[in-house]
Design a protein around this motif. Structure first.
Motif, short mmCIF file in Angstrom:
data_model
loop_
_atom_site.label_atom_id
_atom_site.label_comp_id
_atom_site.label_asym_id
_atom_site.label_seq_id
_atom_site.Cartn_x
_atom_site.Cartn_y
_atom_site.Cartn_z
N VAL A 195 0.38 8.44 -17.43
CA VAL A 195 0.24 7.13 -16.79
C VAL A 195 -1.20 6.64 -16.82
O VAL A 195 -1.48 5.47 -17.08
CB VAL A 195 0.75 7.19 -15.34
CG1 VAL A 195 0.59 5.84 -14.64
CG2 VAL A 195 2.21 7.62 -15.32
N GLY A 196 -2.13 7.57 -16.56
CA GLY A 196 -3.54 7.17 -16.48
C GLY A 196 -3.96 7.03 -15.04
O GLY A 196 -3.43 6.16 -14.32
N ILE A 197 -4.86 7.87 -14.60
CA ILE A 197 -5.26 7.84 -13.20
C ILE A 197 -6.00 6.57 -12.86
O ILE A 197 -6.07 6.14 -11.71
CB ILE A 197 -6.11 9.09 -12.86
CG1 ILE A 197 -6.11 9.34 -11.35
CG2 ILE A 197 -7.52 8.94 -13.40
CD1 ILE A 197 -4.78 9.69 -10.80
N ASP A 198 -6.57 5.92 -13.88
CA ASP A 198 -7.30 4.66 -13.63
C ASP A 198 -6.35 3.55 -13.21
O ASP A 198 -6.78 2.55 -12.63
CB ASP A 198 -8.06 4.22 -14.89
CG ASP A 198 -9.19 5.18 -15.23
OD1 ASP A 198 -9.66 5.87 -14.31
OD2 ASP A 198 -9.60 5.24 -16.40
N ASN A 199 -5.05 3.73 -13.51
CA ASN A 199 -4.07 2.70 -13.14
C ASN A 199 -3.57 2.87 -11.71
O ASN A 199 -2.81 2.03 -11.23
CB ASN A 199 -2.88 2.74 -14.10
CG ASN A 199 -3.27 2.35 -15.51
OD1 ASN A 199 -4.12 1.48 -15.70
ND2 ASN A 199 -2.66 3.00 -16.51
N VAL A 200 -3.96 3.95 -11.06
CA VAL A 200 -3.56 4.17 -9.67
C VAL A 200 -4.49 3.40 -8.76
O VAL A 200 -5.71 3.58 -8.80
CB VAL A 200 -3.59 5.67 -9.33
CG1 VAL A 200 -3.25 5.88 -7.86
CG2 VAL A 200 -2.60 6.42 -10.21
N LYS A 201 -3.92 2.54 -7.97
CA LYS A 201 -4.73 1.70 -7.08
C LYS A 201 -4.18 1.75 -5.67
O LYS A 201 -3.00 1.97 -5.44
CB LYS A 201 -4.73 0.24 -7.56
CG LYS A 201 -5.29 0.04 -8.97
CD LYS A 201 -5.20 -1.41 -9.38
CE LYS A 201 -5.73 -1.64 -10.78
NZ LYS A 201 -5.59 -3.03 -11.22
N LEU A 202 -5.10 1.54 -4.75
CA LEU A 202 -4.70 1.39 -3.35
C LEU A 202 -4.82 -0.05 -2.90
O LEU A 202 -4.79 -0.36 -1.73
CB LEU A 202 -5.56 2.29 -2.46
CG LEU A 202 -5.32 3.79 -2.66
CD1 LEU A 202 -6.33 4.58 -1.83
CD2 LEU A 202 -3.91 4.18 -2.29
N GLY A 203 -4.95 -0.93 -3.85
CA GLY A 203 -5.11 -2.35 -3.54
C GLY A 203 -6.25 -2.94 -4.31
O GLY A 203 -6.99 -2.28 -5.02
N GLY A 204 -6.47 -4.28 -4.18
CA GLY A 204 -7.57 -4.94 -4.84
C GLY A 204 -7.22 -5.35 -6.25
O GLY A 204 -6.26 -4.96 -6.84
N PRO A 208 5.68 6.54 5.60
CA PRO A 208 4.54 5.63 5.73
C PRO A 208 3.46 5.84 4.67
O PRO A 208 2.79 4.87 4.26
CB PRO A 208 4.00 5.93 7.14
CG PRO A 208 5.16 6.49 7.87
CD PRO A 208 5.93 7.26 6.87
N PHE A 209 3.29 7.07 4.20
CA PHE A 209 2.29 7.33 3.17
C PHE A 209 2.69 6.73 1.82
O PHE A 209 1.85 6.57 0.94
CB PHE A 209 2.08 8.84 3.01
CG PHE A 209 1.48 9.50 4.21
CD1 PHE A 209 0.12 9.43 4.45
CD2 PHE A 209 2.29 10.16 5.13
CE1 PHE A 209 -0.44 10.03 5.57
CE2 PHE A 209 1.73 10.76 6.24
CZ PHE A 209 0.38 10.70 6.48
N MET A 210 3.96 6.42 1.65
CA MET A 210 4.42 5.73 0.44
C MET A 210 4.37 4.22 0.62
O MET A 210 3.99 3.48 -0.30
CB MET A 210 5.85 6.17 0.11
CG MET A 210 6.43 5.53 -1.14
SD MET A 210 5.60 6.03 -2.66
CE MET A 210 6.26 7.70 -2.83
N ILE A 211 4.70 3.76 1.82
CA ILE A 211 4.75 2.32 2.05
C ILE A 211 3.36 1.69 1.99
O ILE A 211 3.17 0.62 1.38
CB ILE A 211 5.42 2.03 3.41
CG1 ILE A 211 6.89 2.46 3.38
CG2 ILE A 211 5.30 0.55 3.78
CD1 ILE A 211 7.59 2.33 4.72
N LEU A 212 2.37 2.33 2.61
CA LEU A 212 1.04 1.72 2.71
C LEU A 212 0.39 1.48 1.35
O LEU A 212 -0.12 0.38 1.10
CB LEU A 212 0.15 2.58 3.61
CG LEU A 212 0.59 2.64 5.08
CD1 LEU A 212 -0.31 3.58 5.86
CD2 LEU A 212 0.56 1.25 5.70
N PRO A 213 0.36 2.44 0.42
CA PRO A 213 -0.22 2.13 -0.90
C PRO A 213 0.57 1.05 -1.65
O PRO A 213 -0.03 0.20 -2.31
CB PRO A 213 -0.15 3.47 -1.64
CG PRO A 213 -0.09 4.50 -0.58
CD PRO A 213 0.69 3.87 0.54
N MET A 214 1.90 1.09 -1.52
CA MET A 214 2.70 0.07 -2.19
C MET A 214 2.39 -1.32 -1.63
O MET A 214 2.18 -2.29 -2.38
CB MET A 214 4.19 0.36 -2.00
CG MET A 214 4.74 1.50 -2.84
SD MET A 214 6.51 1.65 -2.55
CE MET A 214 6.93 2.95 -3.70
#
Length: 561
Positions: A552-561, A440-446
């Protein structure tokens, strides 16, 4: 009255700008203070209000997160118990060659006798033994035996002094000999209210009987502070009689005229008598335990005598401190390097498994109608409604050789009944159970990222001639990468710190380094080694985070939006 009737000289002109400026030309606020100063004051007030609003959370983070990490870093190098418990021995070992293979000089045995005696009275010798036992097996039992038998050395001298004069075994004569008269008077008049008068040595006694004065002062202050008893009512420890013998054998008291002079001079004559029985500190400690006359225990004490040590970190990477410097442990003792490798490898496998299983689910959730997507989301979140321990135990039931999965495979004829699969107490069981728990911790951010990707992009690609695979791989997938990155970091960091699931289903080959940390915290009580292992794990995580940010760049990590 109309506007035309107003006389021109009655109309007030606007206030000139110069009226709102100071003599030096600076702009003033309405209250007459400089505008810049007024704005700065307003900004400070806003910042203080904002700080007041976040201060509870800030304090909570400092107390529950920052402070424990700082304490862990300190414990990983702190080693003050040896120098604090055996200060005389540490000083006497300064010139000892720990690589010689020979026990130290008699002065070191003398210092160790006093240190062990005082530590035993304070109940600190077992803690010291436990600390040294981490480095040398048997040190704990050595110090426990010494704490019980150290009195035997002093009793040799106590009995002879007592036979000469029974006052040597009484509290009052010792207090008169060692204590300041003013302190004795204050102690006698103390009615139990307030603090007990602090013990004060009599002037000049430390020059005549230095070891005795030091030992008696330690005894008196221990009785007052730790036991709450008056030294006037308690006979001194046997170590004080030993110190008296040493002082009398090295000094001349023919001119002594202080309190109890006759008693002290008679004792001096007794010590000089050929019939007076003595015992060497080396022999006395050897009689307690033969390990005292081996070089290993002294090497260990000297090696770990500094207040701060790198020994815990060396143990964490399968090395140890020796008299010749850091050295690798024996091959059959190297376990932590293997555990770190296993932890990193299995955490990576679990993360990849979660990506492979979670991506299709997140894609399906983001492309279904809202009613169906919400129903499936409930199924994704359903495991959170069950205890972690219950979920892990369920996998233990399912994966065991007589479990549901093996029974099903046997029923289908895919596996023979006498060749059931071993899926528990190994790495496979850990990977399966942790993949299910962390999925679930992988599915929710995706899902959070995928739900923001417009479907028109894919349709536009298809309208331009792209196939379903090309439109997905070239248009949709790149936009979902931030969700994969966020889920991967979350799952990987959680997995390397898990210890409950590997402990239950991992067996000996499926446990993580976190299980060893938990063991040292709760069972072996080697908090220093646990802190060092935790610090290394923290550094590894930070390095991986830094590498991910660079690649990769941490700025490219998003949780949505």
């Amino acid at each position: 009255m109309t506007d035309a009737a107003i006389e021109p000289d009655k109309i007030k002109s606007p206030t000139p700008d110069s009226a709102h400026r100071a003599a030096d030309g600076s702009v003033l606020a309405a209250d007459g203070t400089p505008l810049k100063q007024s704005l700065n004051r307003a900004l400070r007030a806003q910042k203080l209000r904002a700080l007041a609003l976040i201060s509870p959370l800030l304090i909570f983070v400092l107390v529950s997160f920052i402070a424990p990490i700082g304490d862990m870093l300190f414990r990983s190098v702190e080693n003050q118990i040896v120098s604090d418990t055996m200060p005389r021995t540490v000083a006497a070992l300064a010139d000892y060659d720990a690589s010689s293979g020979e026990p130290p000089s008699d002065a070191v045995f003398e210092a160790a006798y006093y240190d062990v005696f005082f530590a035993a009275e304070r109940k600190l010798h077992t803690r010291l033994g436990s600390r040294l036992n981490y480095e040398q097996t048997g040190a704990s039992s050595l110090f426990r035996k010494s704490g019980r038998g150290i009195d035997d050395i002093g009793e040799v001298y106590q009995d002879q002094f007592k036979d000469l004069n029974a006052d040597w075994d009484e509290a009052r004569p010792w207090a008169e000999l060692m204590g300041d008269p003013a302190w004795i008077a204050a102690q006698e008049s103390w009615d139990g209210e307030g603090s007990m008068p602090a013990f004060v040595l009599r002037d000049g006694i430390a020059d005549v009987l230095p070891r005795t004065a030091e030992s008696y002062a330690i005894f008196a202050r221990f009785m007052q502070i730790d036991e709450g008893d008056s030294p006037l009512a308690e006979e001194p420890w046997t170590v004080v009689h030993t110190a008296l013998y040493q002082d009398l054998s090295e000094s001349e008291l023919s001119g002594y005229t202080g309190p109890r002079a006759d008693m002290l001079q008679a004792a001096d004559a007794l010590v000089d008598s050929p019939d007076f029985e003595t015992i060497a500190f080396r022999d006395g400690l050897e009689e307690i335990d033969e390990d005292w006359v081996t070089a290993e225990i002294w090497q260990t004490i000297k090696t770990y005598s500094p207040s701060y040590t790198a020994g815990y970190f060396l143990n964490s990477v399968d090395m140890q401190k020796t008299a010749d410097g850091p050295a690798l442990r024996e091959e059959d003792e190297r376990i932590y390097g293997l555990l770190f490798q296993r932890t990193m490898f299995m955490s990576l496998v679990i993360t990849l498994s979660c990506i492979m299983l979670g991506y299709p689910i997140a894609y399906l959730l983001s492309n279904l109608p809202a009613s169906k997507a919400n129903l499936l989301m409930i199924l994704v979140l359903l495991p959170f409604w069950t205890s972690l321990l219950v979920r892990t135990s369920a996998w233990k039931v399912m994966l065991q050789q007589q479990g549901v999965i093996n029974d099903t495979l046997v029923w289908l004829g895919l596996v023979a009944d006498d060749a059931r699969l071993t899926m528990i107490n190994n790495q496979f069981g850990t990977i399966v159970a942790m993949t299910h728990i962390l999925l679930p911790f992988m599915i929710l951010p995706m899902y959070s990222v995928m739900s923001t990707i417009p479907q028109t992009y894919v349709r536009a690609a298809k309208s331009l001639g792209a196939t379903n695979w090309t439109s997905f791989w070239r248009v949709y997938f790149p936009q979902s990468v931030p969700g994969i990155g966020a889920g991967s970091i979350l799952v990987f960091i959680l997995s390397i710190g898990y210890y409950i699931t590997p402990e239950i289903v991992g067996g000996t080959s499926g446990i993580f380094i976190s299980n060893r940390i938990a063991y040292h915290i709760s069972s072996s009580l080697n908090w220093g080694l646990a802190a060092a292992l935790g610090t290394i794990l923290l550094v590894v995580v930070l390095l991986l985070y830094w590498a991910y940010d660079r690649i990769v760049g941490i700025d490219n990590v998003k949780l949505g939006g």
